[in-house]
Design a protein around this motif. Structure first.
Motif, PDB file in Angstrom:
ATOM      1  N   GLN A 136       0.834  -1.204   0.000  1.00  0.00           N
ATOM      2  CA  GLN A 136       0.000   0.000   0.000  1.00  0.00           C
ATOM      3  C   GLN A 136       0.871   1.257   0.000  1.00  0.00           C
ATOM      4  O   GLN A 136       0.583   2.212  -0.714  1.00  0.00           O
TER       5      GLN A 136
ATOM      6  N   ASP B 224     -14.769  -3.272   4.082  1.00  0.00           N
ATOM      7  CA  ASP B 224     -15.581  -2.277   3.384  1.00  0.00           C
ATOM      8  C   ASP B 224     -14.935  -0.890   3.349  1.00  0.00           C
ATOM      9  O   ASP B 224     -15.369  -0.019   2.608  1.00  0.00           O
TER      10      ASP B 224
ATOM     11  N   LYS C 243     -11.722   1.542   2.476  1.00  0.00           N
ATOM     12  CA  LYS C 243     -10.618   1.566   1.525  1.00  0.00           C
ATOM     13  C   LYS C 243      -9.287   1.360   2.258  1.00  0.00           C
ATOM     14  O   LYS C 243      -9.070   1.955   3.335  1.00  0.00           O
TER      15      LYS C 243
ATOM     16  N   ASN D 170      -7.536   4.434   3.508  1.00  0.00           N
ATOM     17  CA  ASN D 170      -8.085   5.036   4.722  1.00  0.00           C
ATOM     18  C   ASN D 170      -7.590   4.301   5.963  1.00  0.00           C
ATOM     19  O   ASN D 170      -7.364   4.912   7.004  1.00  0.00           O
TER      20      ASN D 170
END
Length: 179
Positions: free
Chosen positions: A7, A46, A48, A51
């Motif tokens: 990420q 659910d 992202k 986030n």
């Protein structure tokens, strides 16, 4: 490669100059927090992943700041003693891991804030507060450290895929009528 590292690389955080030059602390951060990040992703799929990354970096910034604050005075005294006894030309050999981790986390955190196009004032306030805390330990002026942190913020803004919010149609009309 872990999900955390993937990420961070997906948003190009690994190429922030101050991060890219600190491979040891980068790897330490990724190794230490990858399991937690993976658990959070699986517990709340659910939301992202970016986030979740913001939440993780916020948490890490709070923890690292608290940790460094608890021993900042003694670390500064130790640095001064090393300078006096060993000499300033050798003091760079005695790096303090907590301040390095806080610096790394701050660069990543403010970069992500810029990347997400979050409010500048939050990043600026935290960049200043962190720079003020780290200044005596890193023997760098506060304004220089703050500027380095904000470079990361602006790099995040530059790389952000999020378009700047355009003004509302009402505001555009008002500006045309009265501007």
């Amino acid at each position: 490669m872990t999900k955390l590292e993937a990420q961070l690389k997906a948003i190009q955080a690994d190429s922030i100059p101050s991060v890219a030059n600190d491979g040891k602390n980068w790897q330490l951060l990724c190794d230490k927090h990858s399991d937690f990040y993976a658990r959070v992703l699986s517990n709340k799929p659910d939301i992202k992943p970016i986030n979740h990354l913001l939440g993780l970096l916020t948490k890490l910034h709070i923890e690292e700041t608290s940790s460094v604050t608890s021993y900042a005075e003694s670390a500064s005294a130790m640095r001064q003693l090393i300078d006096e006894k060993v000499g300033p030309e050798h003091s760079h050999k005695f790096d303090e891991l907590g301040s390095q981790q806080l610096s790394l986390v701050t660069h990543l955190w403010v970069y992500l804030q810029g990347y997400l196009r979050m409010d500048f004032s939050l990043a600026n306030d935290h960049a200043f507060n962190t720079a003020e805390l780290l200044s005596p330990m890193l023997q760098s002026p506060t304004h220089e450290l703050r500027a380095q942190f904000l470079e990361s913020y602006y790099l995040g803004v530059e790389r952000s895929p999020i378009q700047e919010k355009s003004e509302s149609k009402v505001m555009a009309l008002i500006k045309r009528l009265f501007g």
